[in-house]
Motif scaffolding. Structure first.
Motif, short mmCIF file in Angstrom:
data_model
loop_
_atom_site.label_atom_id
_atom_site.label_comp_id
_atom_site.label_asym_id
_atom_site.label_seq_id
_atom_site.Cartn_x
_atom_site.Cartn_y
_atom_site.Cartn_z
N PHE A 118 0.85 -1.19 0.00
CA PHE A 118 0.00 0.00 0.00
C PHE A 118 0.89 1.24 0.00
O PHE A 118 1.80 1.35 0.80
N LEU A 122 -0.19 7.66 0.43
CA LEU A 122 -1.63 7.52 0.29
C LEU A 122 -2.25 7.10 1.62
O LEU A 122 -3.29 7.62 2.04
N VAL A 126 -5.11 9.19 3.64
CA VAL A 126 -6.41 8.61 4.01
C VAL A 126 -6.63 8.74 5.51
O VAL A 126 -7.69 9.13 5.98
N GLY A 130 -9.54 11.00 7.63
CA GLY A 130 -10.46 10.47 8.62
C GLY A 130 -10.24 11.06 10.00
O GLY A 130 -11.17 11.52 10.65
N VAL B 10 -6.04 -9.96 -2.95
CA VAL B 10 -6.08 -9.81 -1.50
C VAL B 10 -5.57 -8.43 -1.09
O VAL B 10 -6.17 -7.75 -0.26
N SER B 11 -4.46 -7.99 -1.73
CA SER B 11 -3.93 -6.67 -1.43
C SER B 11 -4.98 -5.59 -1.64
O SER B 11 -5.16 -4.69 -0.83
N VAL B 14 -7.68 -5.72 1.03
CA VAL B 14 -7.20 -5.12 2.28
C VAL B 14 -7.10 -3.60 2.15
O VAL B 14 -7.49 -2.86 3.06
N ALA B 15 -6.62 -3.15 0.97
CA ALA B 15 -6.53 -1.71 0.74
C ALA B 15 -7.91 -1.07 0.87
O ALA B 15 -8.07 -0.03 1.51
N LEU B 18 -8.81 -0.86 4.48
CA LEU B 18 -8.02 0.20 5.14
C LEU B 18 -8.57 1.59 4.79
O LEU B 18 -8.75 2.44 5.66
N ILE B 19 -8.82 1.79 3.50
CA ILE B 19 -9.32 3.10 3.06
C ILE B 19 -10.67 3.38 3.70
O ILE B 19 -10.95 4.47 4.20
N GLY B 22 -10.20 3.97 7.43
CA GLY B 22 -9.53 5.25 7.62
C GLY B 22 -10.47 6.43 7.47
O GLY B 22 -10.38 7.41 8.20
N THR B 23 -11.38 6.35 6.50
CA THR B 23 -12.25 7.49 6.25
C THR B 23 -13.58 7.43 7.01
O THR B 23 -14.21 8.44 7.19
N LEU B 26 -14.20 7.43 12.07
CA LEU B 26 -13.48 8.52 12.70
C LEU B 26 -14.22 8.94 13.97
O LEU B 26 -15.41 8.70 14.09
N VAL B 284 -12.10 11.26 -1.35
CA VAL B 284 -10.89 10.62 -0.83
C VAL B 284 -10.97 9.11 -1.00
O VAL B 284 -10.04 8.48 -1.51
N ALA B 288 -8.42 7.41 -3.59
CA ALA B 288 -7.39 6.58 -2.94
C ALA B 288 -7.47 5.16 -3.46
O ALA B 288 -6.45 4.52 -3.73
N ILE B 291 -5.99 4.94 -6.93
CA ILE B 291 -4.52 4.96 -6.91
C ILE B 291 -3.99 3.62 -6.43
O ILE B 291 -3.01 3.10 -6.98
N ALA B 292 -4.65 3.03 -5.43
CA ALA B 292 -4.21 1.72 -4.94
C ALA B 292 -4.29 0.67 -6.04
O ALA B 292 -3.42 -0.19 -6.17
N TYR B 295 -1.38 1.08 -8.34
CA TYR B 295 -0.18 0.66 -7.62
C TYR B 295 -0.02 -0.85 -7.68
O TYR B 295 1.04 -1.38 -8.02
#
Lengths: 282, 317
Positions: A118, A122, A126, A130, B10-11, B14-15, B18-19, B22-23, B26, B284, B288, B291-292, B295
Motif C-alpha cells: 500500500f 496515500l 487517508v 479520517g 487480497v492486497s 485489504v486496501a 483500510l481506506i 480510515g475514512t 473517525l 478521498v 485513494a 490509486i491503490a 499501484y
C-alpha cells in the motif's frame, strides 16, 4: 570506539556527519540566538535581505532568519518520535514472528506483505482525511508506515540468531521466552537491525516534511521549514529567500543523513547493499 | 501466476478495507465533519441520509466497494453538503485523471531509458570518476523530498534565469500538451526524485552481472566489449531492472501527489490533497482506491514481464 567510528574516515562519512551535526545544532540551539520573535511581524512583508533582516521577511512581515532558526526542531522531533515508535512496533512484531516458530509467524508476515503493498503517502492522506490533521496522527501514521519493513528485518535476524547455541542453552535452562528474547536475542540482532535506522529516519523526515508542505500536518503559525516553503512559495518571485533558505536546510539535513548512512553501511563491509531512504520503506 | 493474481486481489481487498476504515471510523460524525461546526441538526441528518451513514457500516462498505467495482465511484460529500442532489466523483476526476496520466507517461518515457543508461554507465565505469559522479549525484537527489527539488528548480529556472513558468496551471478542458513548457519543471522534479533510485539499483544489478562467468567467457572468446555489454550483460541485468522500474513507477505515484501540488497542476494528486484538506470523504475514498489499484497493477505487470524474461522463474503448472 575507533572500530565503531571507522566510517568517519571515509570522505562521505566525514562530510555527512559534519552536515548533520550542523543542521541538528541549528535546529536545537538556533532559537536561543534568534534575533526576533518568529511569530511577530517585524517590518513590511516580503522585504529583501538587509543588515537587520539577514534573509528578509516573509509574506506576513516576519523575520525569515529567526523562523529558520526556530523551524527545524519540529520536523526532527516528529521524525525521531515516529521512527522510534516504528521501531518499537516493528521490533515487537518481528521478534514474535521470528521467535515463535508457530503459526503466528506466517500470519504476521502475510500482513506485513499486504501493508507493504500500500503506497505510504496515500495511507497517510487517508488517515488524515479520517482522523484530521494533528501531530499525533502524523507520528502514529508514519510509525505504522515504518513498522512493516522493520519487522521484516527483525524477523530475519531473529530466525538466524534463535538457532544459535546460547539461545538454545537459555531455552534448555528453562528461562521464560520473554527473558530469552530480551537477554539473548535482542542484543545480538541490534547491529543488522539498526544499520539502516539512519535511512529510515531520513524517510520519516521526507514524508513528515511533505505532509507539512501539503498543509495537512503542522498548522500555521508554527515555524516549520516545510510549512515556510508552502506559505511563501506564491511570492517566490519577490522574496526567494523565504522559500530557498528552508529548502536548503531540509536538503542539507536529508543529504547529510543519507551520506552518513551510506558510509556506515560501506564501513560494515558485509554484502550489504546500501539501501536508499525510499527503498528502505517500500 | 495464479498465486500472484490472488495476492493482488487480497492486497486490493485489504486496501479497500483500510481506506474505508480510515475514512469512516473517525471520532465523531462524518456528516457533521463535512458540514463544519455551524451545521444545523437537520442539515446533518439530511447529509447523513445522502451519504448513507444511517446504514450499518458493513452495508456501507459493501455498497461502496460494489459500486466501485462496477465503475460507480459515488458522490462527493462536499458536493452533497452544498445542496446538490448528485455530485458524482467521476465528473470531478475525469480531467484530472487524464492530466495525471499525461504527466506520468511523459516522466516514464524519460525515466526508463535514462535510469537504464546511466545505471549501466556507472556499472561499466565502476570505481572511476564517471561512476563516482553519478553515484554522489544520485545519493543527493534521492535524499530530497519532491517539494524541495521543485522549489529549488523554480528558484533556478524562474527566479534566477526566468526561462520557465513557476506553476503549471491548466485551464479546465484544455490539454496540458497545448503548452509543453509548463510541463518541463514538473517532469524534471519527478525525474530527479525517482531517477536516482533506479540508477543505483540498475548499477548494482549490472555490476553483479558483469562479474558473472558467462560474461568472462564471452570476453575470453574475444567478443567485442560492446557486444558483451549489450547482448550478454544487459539482457540478464534487465530482469531485476524491470522490477526496479516498476518500483520507480510506484514511487512516481507518491511523487506525483506532491509535485502536482507544488506546481498547482490540476491532476488526481492535487485533487486528492484538496479533498483531504476539505475532508471530502467521498472523493478521498474513491481516488485513494483508484490509486491503490494502479499501484497493485504496476506490481503485477512487472511480475509478468519478469516471468516472460526469465523462464527459470516460471512455476510448474
Amino acid at each position: 570506539m575507533t572500530g565503531r567510528l571507522r566510517f568517519m574516515r571515509s570522505f562521505s562519512g566525514a562530510v555527512g556527519v559534519t552536515i548533520v551535526v550542523f543542521v541538528v545544532a541549528v535546529a536545537i540551539f538556533g532559537r536561543y540566538v534568534a534575533p526576533y520573535d518568529p511569530n511577530v511581524p517585524v517590518t513590511v512583508p516580503l522585504a529583501p535581505p538587509s543588515s537587520h533582516y539577514w534573509l528578509g521577511t516573509d509574506f506576513l512581515g516576519r523575520d525569515v532568519f529567526s523562523r529558520l532558526l526556530y523551524g527545524g526542531r519540529s520536523v526532527i522531533t516528529l521524525a525521531a518520535l515516529a521512527t522510534g515508535l516504528g521501531y518499537l512496533i516493528g521490533m515487537s512484531v518481528g521478534l514474535i514472528a521470528g521467535f515463535s516458530r508457530s503459526r503466528i509467524d506466517p500470519v504476521l508476515m502475510r500482513s506485513v506483505d499486504v501493508m507493504l503493498a500500500f503506497p505510504p503517502l496515500l495511507f497517510l492522506l487517508v488517515l488524515i482525511s479520517g482522523a484530521g490533521t494533528g501531530v499525533e496522527v502524523l507520528v502514529i501514521g508514519v510509525a505504522v508506515i515504518q513498522a512493516p519493513g522493520i519487522s521484516r528485518i527483525v524477523r530475519t535476524a531473529t530466525l538466524e540468531v534463535s538457532v544459535r547455541g546460547y539461545v538454545e542453552a537459555a531455552i534448555a535452562r528453562g528461562e521464560r521466552s520473554y527473558a530469552v528474547i530480551v537477554r539473548e536475542v535482542l542484543p545480538n540482532i541490534m547491529a543488522p537491525v539498526l544499520v539502516d535506522s539512519g535511512l529510515r529516519f531520513t524517510y520519516s523526515i521526507l514524508i513528515i516534511a511533505s505532509v507539512n508542505f501539503l498543509g495537512l500536518g503542522l498548522q500555521p503559525p508554527a515555524s516549520d521549514w516545510a510549512l515556510m516553503i508552502s506559505d511563501n512559495r506564491q511570492y517566490i518571485a519577490i522574496q526567494a529567500w523565504a522559500v530557498l533558505a528552508p529548502a536548503a536546510m531540509i536538503a542539507l539535513l536529508t543529504i547529510g543523513i543519507n551520506l552518513t548512512g551510506d558510509a556506515i553501511a560501506r564501513s560494515l563491509g558485509r554484502s550489504y547493499v546500501p539501501k536508499t531512504a525510499r527503498s528502505a520503506v517500500i | 501466476m495464479g498465486r500472484r493474481l490472488l495476492g493482488a486481489a487480497v492486497s486490493l481487498l485489504v486496501a479497500s478495507v483500510l481506506i474505508f476504515i480510515g475514512t469512516s471510523v473517525l471520532p465523531g460524525n462524518a456528516a457533521s465533519v463535512v458540514l463544519g461546526r455551524g451545521a444545523t441538526p437537520a442539515a446533518v441528518q439530511k447529509l447523513e441520509q445522502q451519504m448513507h451513514l444511517n446504514k450499518p457500516l458493513t452495508t456501507q462498505y459493501t455498497n461502496w466497494l460494489g459500486g466501485f467495482v462496477h465503475g460507480d465511484l459515488g458522490d462527493s460529500s462536499i458536493g452533497l453538503a452544498q445542496g446538490q442532489k448528485h455530485a458524482p466523483v467521476w465528473a470531478l476526476i475525469s480531467d484530472p485523471v487524464k492530466n495525471s496520466l499525461i504527466l506520468a507517461l511523459i516522466t516514464a518515457l524519460f525515466m526508463i531509458p535514462l535510469s537504464l543508461g546511466l545505471g549501466a554507465l556507472a556499472a561499466v565505469y565502476a570505481g572511476r570518476p564517471a561512476d563516482h559522479a553519478i553515484s554522489i549525484m544520485s545519493l543527493a537527489a534521492i535524499a530530497l523530498p519532491e517539494f524541495v527539488i521543485g522549489s529549488l528548480l523554480v528558484g533556478v529556472f524562474f527566479v534566477w534565469l526566468d526561462v520557465l513558468p513557476p506553476v503549471a496551471i491548466i485551464p479546465p478542458g484544455q490539454s496540458p500538451l497545448s503548452d509543453p513548457t509548463k510541463l518541463i519543471l514538473p517532469v524534471a522534479t519527478l525525474l530527479l526524485a525517482s531517477l536516482a533510485a533506479g540508477i543505483r539499483m540498475v548499477r548494482a544489478g549490472m555490476v553483479e552481472t558483469l562479474q558473472a562467468e558467462y560474461v568472462m567467457a564471452a570476453r575470453l572468446n574475444g567478443l567485442s566489449e560492446r557486444w558483451v555489454l549489450w547482448r550478454y550483460a544487459m539482457r540478464n541485468a534487465l530482469a531485476p531492472s524491470v522490477q526496479v522500474l516498476a518500483q520507480n513507477l510506484q514511487w512516481l505515484i507518491g511523487g506525483i501527489i506532491i509535485t502536482e501540488t507544488v506546481f498547482a497542476y490540476p491532476g488526481l494528486g492535487s485533487l486528492l490533497v484538496t479533498a483531504v484538506g476539505n475532508r471530502d470523504l467521498g472523493v478521498v475514498q474513491s481516488v485513494a482506491m483508484l490509486i491503490a489499484v494502479v499501484y497493485v497493477m504496476l506490481n503485477l505487470v512487472a511480475d509478468l514481464i519478469v516471468l516472460l524474461l526469465v523462464p527459470k522463474l516460471r512455476e510448474p503448472a
